[in-house]
Design a protein around this motif. Sequence first.
Motif, PDB file in Angstrom:
ATOM      1  N   ASN A 109       0.835  -1.203   0.000  1.00  0.00           N
ATOM      2  CA  ASN A 109       0.000   0.000   0.000  1.00  0.00           C
ATOM      3  C   ASN A 109       0.868   1.250   0.000  1.00  0.00           C
ATOM      4  O   ASN A 109       1.867   1.351   0.721  1.00  0.00           O
ATOM      5  CB  ASN A 109      -0.900   0.023   1.243  1.00  0.00           C
ATOM      6  N   PHE A 148      -5.887  -3.533  -6.268  1.00  0.00           N
ATOM      7  CA  PHE A 148      -5.369  -2.279  -6.822  1.00  0.00           C
ATOM      8  C   PHE A 148      -6.498  -1.258  -6.675  1.00  0.00           C
ATOM      9  O   PHE A 148      -7.389  -1.214  -7.504  1.00  0.00           O
ATOM     10  CB  PHE A 148      -5.025  -2.444  -8.309  1.00  0.00           C
ATOM     11  N   THR A 151      -5.335   3.541  -7.152  1.00  0.00           N
ATOM     12  CA  THR A 151      -3.944   3.389  -7.572  1.00  0.00           C
ATOM     13  C   THR A 151      -3.738   4.059  -8.932  1.00  0.00           C
ATOM     14  O   THR A 151      -4.047   3.464  -9.960  1.00  0.00           O
ATOM     15  CB  THR A 151      -3.606   1.876  -7.668  1.00  0.00           C
ATOM     16  N   ARG A 153      -2.171   4.902 -12.319  1.00  0.00           N
ATOM     17  CA  ARG A 153      -1.222   4.101 -13.085  1.00  0.00           C
ATOM     18  C   ARG A 153      -0.904   4.771 -14.408  1.00  0.00           C
ATOM     19  O   ARG A 153      -1.779   5.342 -15.053  1.00  0.00           O
ATOM     20  CB  ARG A 153      -1.812   2.707 -13.378  1.00  0.00           C
TER      21      ARG A 153
END
Lengths: 175, 210
Positions: A109, A148, A151, A153
């Motif tokens: 995390n 996920f 998150t 990306r």
Amino acid sequence: MFSMLQGIPQETLIDILKHQTTIHSIDFSGLSFENEDFSGKTFIGCRFSNVSFTGVKMDRCRCRMCFFEFSAFTASSFTETDIQFSSFAGVRISGCTFAGSDLLNNNFNGITSFDTSFNDSDLYNSRFIMASLADTSFQNCNLKKTMFMQTPRSNVSFKSSNTREALFGKGENPE
Amino acid sequence: MKIYYHFSREGFSNGYLVGNEKTGKAIVIDPGVMNRELLAHIEQNRYQLEAVLVTHNHASHHNGLKTLLKIYSPKVYAADAELNGRKTTMLQGDGSFSAAGFTVRYFSVPGHSPDSLMFQIEQVLFTGDALSAGRLGETNNVYGKRNLLTHLKNKLMTLSDDLILLPGHGPPTTIGAERMYNCELSRDRIETETAAVERLTGLRQMHQCI
């Protein structure tokens, strides 16, 4: 197993890391390692919080219940490691590889990962909540029960991984 | 203190064996399953099992109790008066007791279930299903969630950042990590996406310098 030994002088800690193959319950927090080779060692119940690893080799290492929280991994290698039930929360990872590793039940995390490979790894039941991932690849990974969520990306590849068994946040598309 | 982590494939839950090297006594926390592995840990270390702590009355956290009690005679501590037809030493509210030479602190954290407890032994807190890494325990309704949040904020977030949290499901964590990366627990500290992008940009620049 977990029972932390603290207050050991820095020289002794480095000596233990270099010469022992199985290391139990030692707190290495706050140390810096550069271009060291710890490949093949076993760490059980150790703490590496706020540790800097630069150019460190930890290939084929085995870790159980270890805490690497808020550390920095730069240009380091963790290939074919067996790391389970450990925490990497808040770690900054750059130019590293975890390829071919067993990374089950781990806490990633809040990590910031850039130019890093988790290819061919088993990430069963691991968590990447609130992590920031860029130029990071999870190709051919087992992502069963891997989370996920929240998150961000950029250029993250999940090619040939079982993303359907992973858990993504609402509206977050794996590709 | 020695802690053995034990994963139950049945309910995907975590159980723990806490051994006291000085007294030779041990405590089991949440025996989700009783199998050869857990038995070997107890027997190889020649531990005298003194107590079983159950964080809450859900089968995945006490399914192994029946078998465990056929082999050993520990005291069972829980917030429910009865588990699997066995009488327990009932714990209510917050407090502490001694077991296996440890002082065990317990905190009531209703929300996931009305009987949820967390147990602290030295610098380790066993959170059960009240909290896991980055996530709050599942609740049935908004009231339960609010109740759980209030208890966790008042009882957990006041503790030291170094305190290790060993949950009933999922990987381990610490109070420090939960303060930063559990958005439900610390909504006021939510990192915005912009800040995350800034962190990544910084890391990119650092990488280019190497």
